[in-house]
Enzyme design. Sequence first.
Site, PDB file in Angstrom:
ATOM      1  N   CYS A 150      69.326   9.406  55.544  1.00  0.00           N
ATOM      2  CA  CYS A 150      70.539   9.738  54.790  1.00  0.00           C
ATOM      3  C   CYS A 150      71.381  10.760  55.544  1.00  0.00           C
ATOM      4  CB  CYS A 150      70.171  10.274  53.405  1.00  0.00           C
ATOM      5  SG  CYS A 150      71.600  10.762  52.414  1.00  0.00           S
ATOM      6  N   CYS A 204      66.169  11.365  46.982  1.00  0.00           N
ATOM      7  CA  CYS A 204      67.454  11.541  46.301  1.00  0.00           C
ATOM      8  C   CYS A 204      67.787  10.430  45.311  1.00  0.00           C
ATOM      9  CB  CYS A 204      68.572  11.700  47.330  1.00  0.00           C
ATOM     10  SG  CYS A 204      68.595  10.442  48.613  1.00  0.00           S
TER      11      CYS A 204
END
Length: 375
Positions: free
Chosen positions: A103, A200
């Site tokens: 990410c 996340c």
Amino acid sequence: MVDNSKTRVVVGMSGGVDSSVSALLLKQQGYDVVGVFMKNWDDTDDSGVCTATEDYEDVKKVADKIGIPYYSINFEKEYWHRVFEYFLNEYKKGRTPNPDVMCNSQIKFKSFLDFAMDLDADYIAMGHYAKTVKDADGLTHMMRPKDGNKDQTYFLSQLNQDQIKKVIFPLANLTKPQVREIALANGLATAKKKDSTGICFIGERNFRKFLSEFLPAKSGKMVTPDGKVVGEHAGLMYYTIGQRQGLGLGSTKESTDPWFVVGKDLKKNELIVEQGYDSKLLYASRLKASDMSFFTGKPDHDVEFHCSAKFRYRQCDVGVTVKYHADDNTADVYFDEPARAVTPGQALVLYQGEECLGGGNIDAAYQEDKQLQLV
């Protein structure tokens, strides 16, 4: 005093206290600060609440409080293709990925950086605990931050020079308690907000339940290294090397020691387990890593050096000798002492003292010349 008013910094604001304080500090230092909320995932928690909506409301409150403009940008499509598909493919291979590393390299410091440049940014910033320094040749080096307990260089290890030279880390010389104090003293809405934990896009949700929505689970046998069936697993993707919890196995006549995952056999769909923390099958003398990345640039020739490394977040550094292969951008990494539970799919991160050199992805672990059956 340096005049920063003509230097624009676009801050990725998550709705958490760290990025809120980053924006505040940059504003106090006179920078032209713009806040941007990134929506990377269509996230609804188990109670049906869209957490992104709540987070964006907090971003608005903080931005209004410190007096900066703010925007929202949607990277759900990019996140799905560059991070989540990788995450699922790794689990299909029996590996244990670290999507937060991906990410950072693909979304926060790529898609977001590109977006910030379109807003005429000179730099970007977020709420990471990390530090950079520039050398006499103009190269930017990644360093550990003051707060070793919050050190996030592990998750930033696959960024490159073009990315980190455009980043400011306002929290580099602060501890987490100090960040909370600053937020409270300045009346920020996020001052007492708890930190987000876990992957996340999963957040507080049950991991098995979440993963089963995207990958079909196939139960199978739990076996000892010599093939004795001792139980049934719920699906290989739910287990990681060295795992103790959730196996549902009790003591035996031979031993009262707990059971640990020591391997996986994808072809047979078998989970290999053994009693005892110190199972020999959990210890590797070396590993193979691919897709190596170095903050100051990849060597253009084979090189060998000694440094320290982490192969999971929050572990203590271990001494290693790295043999880097320039032709295929891989590395053979030899441990000074046998290392426990080296897990394919996780990130290998290299350090030289306080400097983070870079890292790669763990492909395999070995005992001398024998590959451990970890996937």
